[in-house]
Each structure stands twice: as structure tokens, then as C-alpha cells.
Design a protein around this motif. Structure first.
Motif, PDB file in Angstrom:
ATOM      1  N   GLU A  49       0.860  -1.189   0.000  1.00 29.36           N
ATOM      2  CA  GLU A  49       0.000   0.000   0.000  1.00 29.36           C
ATOM      3  C   GLU A  49       0.894   1.235   0.000  1.00 29.36           C
ATOM      4  N   THR A  50       0.352   2.319  -0.465  1.00 28.98           N
ATOM      5  CA  THR A  50       1.150   3.553  -0.502  1.00 28.98           C
ATOM      6  C   THR A  50       1.614   3.959   0.896  1.00 28.98           C
ATOM      7  N   TYR A  51       0.631   3.929   1.856  1.00 27.91           N
ATOM      8  CA  TYR A  51       1.011   4.356   3.210  1.00 27.91           C
ATOM      9  C   TYR A  51       2.094   3.449   3.801  1.00 27.91           C
ATOM     10  N   ASP A  52       2.057   2.149   3.420  1.00 31.53           N
ATOM     11  CA  ASP A  52       3.056   1.191   3.886  1.00 31.53           C
ATOM     12  C   ASP A  52       4.447   1.644   3.422  1.00 31.53           C
ATOM     13  N   ILE A  53       4.535   1.961   2.127  1.00 30.14           N
ATOM     14  CA  ILE A  53       5.809   2.424   1.563  1.00 30.14           C
ATOM     15  C   ILE A  53       6.252   3.709   2.254  1.00 30.14           C
ATOM     16  N   VAL A  54       5.320   4.644   2.400  1.00 29.11           N
ATOM     17  CA  VAL A  54       5.665   5.945   2.971  1.00 29.11           C
ATOM     18  C   VAL A  54       6.239   5.785   4.367  1.00 29.11           C
ATOM     19  N   TRP A  55       5.489   5.070   5.208  1.00 30.49           N
ATOM     20  CA  TRP A  55       5.959   4.946   6.597  1.00 30.49           C
ATOM     21  C   TRP A  55       7.216   4.085   6.701  1.00 30.49           C
TER      22      TRP A  55
ATOM     23  N   LEU B 241       9.541   3.929   4.496  1.00 32.90           N
ATOM     24  CA  LEU B 241      10.634   4.808   4.083  1.00 32.90           C
ATOM     25  C   LEU B 241      11.030   5.728   5.233  1.00 32.90           C
ATOM     26  N   VAL B 242      10.020   6.306   5.879  1.00 34.46           N
ATOM     27  CA  VAL B 242      10.302   7.195   7.011  1.00 34.46           C
ATOM     28  C   VAL B 242      11.105   6.444   8.081  1.00 34.46           C
ATOM     29  N   ILE B 243      10.646   5.240   8.387  1.00 35.70           N
ATOM     30  CA  ILE B 243      11.304   4.459   9.441  1.00 35.70           C
ATOM     31  C   ILE B 243      12.753   4.133   9.064  1.00 35.70           C
ATOM     32  N   VAL B 244      12.940   3.669   7.828  1.00 33.61           N
ATOM     33  CA  VAL B 244      14.297   3.276   7.411  1.00 33.61           C
ATOM     34  C   VAL B 244      15.215   4.494   7.393  1.00 33.61           C
ATOM     35  N   VAL B 245      14.673   5.625   6.915  1.00 31.92           N
ATOM     36  CA  VAL B 245      15.505   6.840   6.882  1.00 31.92           C
ATOM     37  C   VAL B 245      15.898   7.250   8.308  1.00 31.92           C
ATOM     38  N   ILE B 246      14.923   7.218   9.214  1.00 32.02           N
ATOM     39  CA  ILE B 246      15.236   7.580  10.604  1.00 32.02           C
ATOM     40  C   ILE B 246      16.305   6.653  11.173  1.00 32.02           C
ATOM     41  N   LEU B 247      16.079   5.336  10.991  1.00 26.52           N
ATOM     42  CA  LEU B 247      17.025   4.364  11.547  1.00 26.52           C
ATOM     43  C   LEU B 247      18.405   4.541  10.932  1.00 26.52           C
ATOM     44  N   ALA B 248      18.443   4.684   9.603  1.00 24.57           N
ATOM     45  CA  ALA B 248      19.733   4.829   8.921  1.00 24.57           C
ATOM     46  C   ALA B 248      20.438   6.086   9.411  1.00 24.57           C
ATOM     47  N   PHE B 249      19.662   7.157   9.539  1.00 24.98           N
ATOM     48  CA  PHE B 249      20.265   8.423   9.960  1.00 24.98           C
ATOM     49  C   PHE B 249      20.831   8.306  11.374  1.00 24.98           C
TER      50      PHE B 249
ATOM     51  N   ARG C 264       5.381  -0.685  14.239  1.00 24.52           N
ATOM     52  CA  ARG C 264       6.673  -0.298  13.658  1.00 24.52           C
ATOM     53  C   ARG C 264       7.239   0.946  14.353  1.00 24.52           C
ATOM     54  N   PHE C 265       6.360   1.916  14.589  1.00 26.81           N
ATOM     55  CA  PHE C 265       6.841   3.147  15.255  1.00 26.81           C
ATOM     56  C   PHE C 265       7.398   2.816  16.638  1.00 26.81           C
ATOM     57  N   ILE C 266       6.689   1.921  17.341  1.00 31.04           N
ATOM     58  CA  ILE C 266       7.148   1.566  18.697  1.00 31.04           C
ATOM     59  C   ILE C 266       8.528   0.902  18.620  1.00 31.04           C
ATOM     60  N   ALA C 267       8.644  -0.071  17.705  1.00 31.86           N
ATOM     61  CA  ALA C 267       9.924  -0.781  17.575  1.00 31.86           C
ATOM     62  C   ALA C 267      11.037   0.207  17.223  1.00 31.86           C
ATOM     63  N   THR C 268      10.738   1.116  16.291  1.00 32.36           N
ATOM     64  CA  THR C 268      11.734   2.101  15.864  1.00 32.36           C
ATOM     65  C   THR C 268      12.123   2.999  17.030  1.00 32.36           C
ATOM     66  N   ALA C 269      11.108   3.457  17.771  1.00 37.21           N
ATOM     67  CA  ALA C 269      11.389   4.354  18.892  1.00 37.21           C
ATOM     68  C   ALA C 269      12.249   3.648  19.934  1.00 37.21           C
ATOM     69  N   VAL C 270      11.915   2.395  20.221  1.00 37.89           N
ATOM     70  CA  VAL C 270      12.687   1.640  21.210  1.00 37.89           C
ATOM     71  C   VAL C 270      14.136   1.473  20.743  1.00 37.89           C
ATOM     72  N   LEU C 271      14.289   1.077  19.471  1.00 38.76           N
ATOM     73  CA  LEU C 271      15.639   0.853  18.955  1.00 38.76           C
ATOM     74  C   LEU C 271      16.449   2.149  18.955  1.00 38.76           C
TER      75      LEU C 271
ATOM     76  N   GLY D 272       5.932  -3.623   2.771  1.00 38.50           N
ATOM     77  CA  GLY D 272       6.572  -2.321   2.538  1.00 38.50           C
ATOM     78  C   GLY D 272       7.941  -2.188   3.173  1.00 38.50           C
ATOM     79  N   LEU D 273       8.059  -2.549   4.431  1.00 36.49           N
ATOM     80  CA  LEU D 273       9.313  -2.364   5.146  1.00 36.49           C
ATOM     81  C   LEU D 273      10.431  -3.269   4.614  1.00 36.49           C
ATOM     82  N   PRO D 274      10.188  -4.565   4.447  1.00 34.92           N
ATOM     83  CA  PRO D 274      11.244  -5.381   3.831  1.00 34.92           C
ATOM     84  C   PRO D 274      11.640  -4.850   2.459  1.00 34.92           C
ATOM     85  N   LEU D 275      10.645  -4.363   1.710  1.00 36.93           N
ATOM     86  CA  LEU D 275      10.925  -3.840   0.368  1.00 36.93           C
ATOM     87  C   LEU D 275      11.857  -2.637   0.447  1.00 36.93           C
ATOM     88  N   ILE D 276      11.585  -1.735   1.391  1.00 37.03           N
ATOM     89  CA  ILE D 276      12.431  -0.550   1.494  1.00 37.03           C
ATOM     90  C   ILE D 276      13.862  -0.940   1.905  1.00 37.03           C
TER      91      ILE D 276
END
Lengths: 191, 264
Positions: A25-31, A33-41, B41-48, B126-130
Motif C-alpha cells: 500500500e502507498t502508506y506502507d511504503i511511505v511509513w 521509508l520514514v522508518i528506514v531513513v530515521i534508523l539509517a540516519f 513499527r513506530f514503537i519498535a523504531t522508537a525503542v531501537l 513495505g518495510l522489507p521492500l524498502i
């Protein structure tokens, strides 16, 4: 098994108009991406370099410490070597001094012995010489006294006209008494 | 959800794909829609992020127990994965990326077995894809940068050591491999594993619940069986969460190695 289950569920999903799980889903990709960018940063720009820096510092410190320990150990080994060398030297020195002292002692003993022997010899010689002198003196004195006595005896014998035996013996006895008396007087004087 | 139509709770609730597409909580219908999975996902990210930032802030020369644990994982990512696959020099270069992926994928996987979260952040595609696209982009860019466009394409499409005619078959396969299959398998392996794990767990525990509370008395003992099975699968899922993070990280290293090292 899992595949079959997923497939079954996929068909079930289609029936219920659930989205295809393989299509994001679009929102899946968007979020995502946000998560990966935050983590990577956070990881790449902040946390990992900082932790790595501490790790490097620690490695450096440990290596420095090891090097220092190695130096200290080398120094200690050198000191020990030197100490042992010195100990060896002092031992040799001590042995030498002892040897010298022993030799010196022996020399001193030998010298004293020689000196004592010489002294003894000297004393003995002196005594002999004195004895000889006294003997000679006695001889001379005896000779003069015997001469005088003989002369006196002779004159007495001559004066008494040696007729009878009784007189003769009287004269001789008198002489002997005189002689005894004079000897006793002499002895009293000599003491 | 044909199997769970009744709301009375007397019916068996089978887990379904709907679990991965729960109703929106916020911004429904927009590209910023937030549902339960996104929140997990947000929770996991915030914790990490919290954990790693604290670790970085408190990093000292003499580490505490917490720091030692973080350092152990970092050391494993660096020596056990990066150096092992890429060698010392490239390993040093890519260790941060590999470490990030290992930590991130693990934390987003492990939510599948965390009570109340109960679903892996990576169980929706989505997340694995990214993550996979990040690796893909990295190996395209760095491969071209290391070998030039020609060198990179030659290395990817024309593996040395085969007779020339074979390239007719091999090159299309290699093309698919490099530009489609590697990122696709990276994505699907992770996502499918986590999804299947969730379905298994949910199936076991909802069956247990149904058998204990709603089934006929003769069937109740079966609930013990499903409960034990659920517990076993729970332990398995903990292991799978770690294993899939490791697999993702090591494949990242392998793909980068294939992209930036000239073929021998």
C-alpha cells in the motif's frame, strides 16, 4: 505446509477483498521509508560512529597499555640482569678478599713463628754465654783460691815440723776446719 | 473473513490476511494512513533509536553490561558478517550499513513475539521492500562507482569462465538475478517468514482459546496440545526473528561483495 496455508489464505483474502500482501500500500511504503531513513540516519550519522570512536579509543588504550607493560617488563628484566651481574661481581670480590685475608693471615703467622724462633734462639744463646762467663769466672776464682790454699797448707806443714803422725793429723784437721769455716763464710757472703 | 463471521466469540477465529491490513487509526485513505502495524513499527523504531542513542551517549572506555551487549552485536555484525564476506577493507566500509540492517530488521521482527504488539513490523511487505531497495541502490551505486558502468555490467551480466555461446542463456538469467531477483527474494524471504510466523502463532493461540472455552468437553484436551504447539512456535519465532535479521544482513554483505569486487 506454510506455503499451502498462505496460498489458502490468499484465496480467502481475495474473496474478502483483502489487499494482495505482495503489493505494498502507498502508506506502507511511505511509513517504511520514514522508518528506514530515521534508523539509517540515527545509526550511520550518530550512534555507530560515536560507539566506534569509543571502541577505537579503547583499542588504542589497550595497545598503549600493552606496549607500556612490555617496556616495563623489559626494564625489569634489564634491572634483574644488572643486579645479578653485580651480585656475581660482589661474590667474586668477596672471594678475592677472603683469599687475600687468608694469605695475609698465613704470612703473619709464619712471620711471628720466625720471630719467636729467633727470639728463642737469642735467649738460649744469651743464657749459654752467661753460663760460660760465670763458669770462667768461677774457674779463675777457684784457681786463685786453690793456689792460696795450697800455699797456706804448705807453709803450715812446713812450720809445724812434721815429726809425728799425731801432729801431722792434727795439722791436717786444723787445716780442714779452717777451710770449712772459710767456705761457710764465703757461702754466707755469696748469698 | 468467512471463518470468523460471528461476533459472539463462540466461533473459531482463524487468523487471516486481514491481520496485516487492520483498520486505519488515523488519516484513513491518505498516503499517511496509520494502522496497528504502522504503530507497532513506530514503537519498535522508537525503542531501537532510544536504545542505540543511549548506548552511544553513555559509551565509555570501560563498558557496562548494557554497552557490552550492544558492542557484542556490533562486533558480530562487523567481524562475523562484514569481515567474513567482504574482507577487512570493504568490511570496514560496509560494517555500519550491515550493523544498521541487523539491528533494525531484528527489532522490527521481534515485535511479532512481544506481547500486546503481536505482529512483526516486517510482516507487511513495505518495510522489507524498502530495506531491500536500500541494499539494491547501494550495490548499484557502489558497484558502478567501484568498477565503472561497463565493468559493473560486465561483472554482473557476463560472469567469466564460460564459453561465449552460453552467454545467450546466461546473460538474461544474470540480468534477472542482479536487477530483479536479488532485491525481490530479499524482500519476500523476510516478509513471508514473518507473516507465516504470525499466522502460525495466531492459529495456535486462537485454537487454544476456542478449544478451552467454546469447544465441546471432549475436545478441550486438544487445547493443551495446541497450547504446547503455540509455545513451541513462539520459541521458534524468537529464533526466526534473529535468524532472518542475520540472513538479511549476510545477504546484504554478499550482494555488496558481488557488486563491488571484480569477478575472478
Amino acid at each position: 505446509m506454510i506455503g499451502a496455508q498462505v496460498a489458502g489464505l490468499l484465496s480467502a483474502a481475495e474473496e474478502a477483498e483483502t489487499p494482495n500482501p505482495l503489493l505494498p500500500e502507498t502508506y506502507d511504503i511511505v511509513w517504511s521509508l520514514v522508518i528506514v531513513v530515521i534508523l539509517a540516519f540515527v545509526f550511520l550519522k550518530y550512534a555507530l560512529p560515536k560507539i566506534q570512536k569509543v571502541l577505537d579509543e579503547r583499542t588504542e588504550l589497550v595497545e598503549g597499555g600493552l606496549a607500556k607493560a612490555e617496556t616495563a617488563q623489559a626494564e625489569a628484566a634489564a634491572a634483574l640482569e644488572e643486579y645479578q651481574h653485580q651480585l656475581q661481581d660482589s661474590r667474586t670480590e668477596a672471594a678475592r678478599i677472603r683469599e687475600e685475608a687468608r694469605a695475609e693471615g698465613a704470612a703473619i703467622v709464619a712471620e711471628s713463628r720466625t720471630r719467636a724462633q729467633a727470639e728463642a734462639a737469642r735467649i738460649v744463646e744469651n743464657a749459654q754465654r752467661q753460663i760460660e762467663a760465670e763458669r770462667q769466672q768461677a774457674e779463675v776464682q777457684l784457681r786463685t783460691e786453690v793456689g792460696a790454699l795450697a800455699t797456706e797448707l804448705a807453709s803450715k806443714i812446713v812450720g809445724e815440723s812434721l815429726e809425728d803422725e799425731a801432729r801431722q793429723s792434727r795439722v791436717v784437721e786444723r787445716f780442714l776446719d779452717d777451710l770449712e769455716a772459710s767456705t761457710a763464710a764465703d757461702a754466707g757472703k755469696g748469698n | 473473513m468467512p471463518l470468523a463471521a460471528d461476533d459472539s466469540g463462540s466461533e473459531f477465529h482463524a487468523p487471516s490476511l486481514a491481520d496485516f491490513f487492520p483498520p486505519a487509526v488515523l488519516f484513513e485513505g491518505t498516503p499517511f494512513e496509520i494502522n496497528r502495524v504502522m504503530i507497532v513499527r513506530f514503537i519498535a523504531t522508537a525503542v531501537l533509536v532510544t536504545i542505540i542513542v543511549i548506548a552511544a551517549k553513555r559509551a565509555t572506555l570501560v563498558p557496562g553490561r548494557f554497552q557490552v551487549m550492544i558492542e557484542m552485536v556490533m562486533d558480530f555484525a562487523k567481524k562475523g558478517i562484514a569481515y567474513d564476506v567482504l574482507g577487512k577493507k570493504l568490511g570496514d566500509k560496509y560494517a555500519p550499513v550491515i550493523t544498521t540492517i541487523l539491528f533494525s530488521v531484528f527489532f522490527l521482527n521481534i515485535t511479532g513475539v512481544v506481547p500486546f504488539l503481536n505482529i512483526a513490523g516486517t510482516s507487511v511487505i513495505g518495510l522489507p521492500l524498502i530495506f531491500a531497495l536500500w541494499v539494491f541502490a547501494l550495490y548499484l551505486v557502489d558497484g558502478v562507482r567501484a568498477l565503472g558502468v561497463g565493468g559493473f555490467l560486465k561483472g554482473q551480466l557476463f560472469p567469466p569462465g564460460v564459453p561465449k555461446p552460453v552467454y545467450l542463456v546466461l546473460t538474461p538469467v544474470e540480468f534477472l538475478q542482479a536487477f530483479l531477483l536479488r532485491p525481490a527474494t530479499l524482500t519476500i524471504r523476510l516478509f513471508a517468514n514473518m507473516m507465516a510466523g504470525h499466522l502460525l502463532l495466531a492459529l495456535c493461540f486462537s485454537a487454544t482459546s476456542f478449544l478451552f472455552f467454546h469447544a465441546a468437553a471432549t475436545l478441550k484436551p486438544l487445547g493443551a496440545v495446541t497450547f504446547v504447539a503455540g509455545f513451541a512456535f513462539y520459541l521458534l519465532e524468537v529464533f526466526v526473528a534473529a535468524l532472518q535479521a542475520y540472513v538479511f544482513a549476510i545477504l546484504t554483505a554478499v550482494y555488496l561483495q558481488m557488486a563491488v569486487e571484480p569477478e575472478h
